[in-house]
Design a protein around this motif. Sequence first.
Motif, mmCIF file in Angstrom:
data_model
loop_
_atom_site.group_PDB
_atom_site.id
_atom_site.type_symbol
_atom_site.label_atom_id
_atom_site.label_comp_id
_atom_site.label_asym_id
_atom_site.label_seq_id
_atom_site.Cartn_x
_atom_site.Cartn_y
_atom_site.Cartn_z
ATOM 1 N N GLN A 16 20.692 -3.332 -11.848
ATOM 2 C CA GLN A 16 19.577 -4.289 -11.902
ATOM 3 C C GLN A 16 18.386 -3.677 -12.636
ATOM 4 O O GLN A 16 17.745 -4.333 -13.458
ATOM 5 N N GLY A 20 16.759 -4.876 -16.226
ATOM 6 C CA GLY A 20 15.322 -5.105 -16.408
ATOM 7 C C GLY A 20 14.769 -4.330 -17.583
ATOM 8 O O GLY A 20 14.049 -4.880 -18.430
ATOM 9 N N TYR A 24 13.417 -5.721 -21.232
ATOM 10 C CA TYR A 24 12.058 -5.322 -21.611
ATOM 11 C C TYR A 24 12.051 -4.662 -22.993
ATOM 12 O O TYR A 24 11.273 -5.048 -23.875
ATOM 13 N N ILE A 59 7.669 -4.239 -14.504
ATOM 14 C CA ILE A 59 8.839 -5.076 -14.786
ATOM 15 C C ILE A 59 9.246 -5.792 -13.502
ATOM 16 O O ILE A 59 9.514 -5.161 -12.485
ATOM 17 N N ILE A 61 11.818 -7.745 -11.436
ATOM 18 C CA ILE A 61 13.225 -8.110 -11.267
ATOM 19 C C ILE A 61 13.432 -8.881 -9.965
ATOM 20 O O ILE A 61 14.555 -9.056 -9.513
ATOM 21 N N TYR A 64 15.988 -11.632 -10.032
ATOM 22 C CA TYR A 64 17.364 -11.293 -10.364
ATOM 23 C C TYR A 64 18.246 -11.503 -9.135
ATOM 24 O O TYR A 64 17.762 -11.527 -8.005
#
Length: 139
Positions: A16, A20, A24, A59, A61, A64
């Motif tokens: 994960q 990410g 990015y 970032i 996530i 997700y």
Amino acid sequence: MKKIGFICTGNSARSQMAEGFGRYFAAKLGKQVEVYSAGSNPAGFVHPLAVRCMEEVGIDISGYRSKSLDDVPYQDLDIIITLCGNAAENCPHVPGKDVRHWGLPDPAGAEGSEEQRLDAFRKVRDEIKIRVKDLIESV
């Protein structure tokens, strides 16, 4: 357009975070890359400490979800990165593909206080960041 898949066992932490960073850096570097993550045995959740340590570097996530190999275009991936840290983990083998094994420890298995566990996530996150940036720059 290159398709990259980050694969581990549970798809709750390492893969994960890699997804990410992949998204990015692809956007930041203007690369035409599709980035996916999946697990051979999905945990069914994204680890809260993975979400938290990624937020620390800007970032998000949190949206997700943990996915299986059937949830991504696995057979169409150009590059498959496995992130499993040891032989006890069940990373899939895919003959005939560009498969790279990064062998990173699973921070989800870290023990201790929340801060100690978060530090384990940070260490793995920082290594993933370097490797994913190098990978995206090279495609």
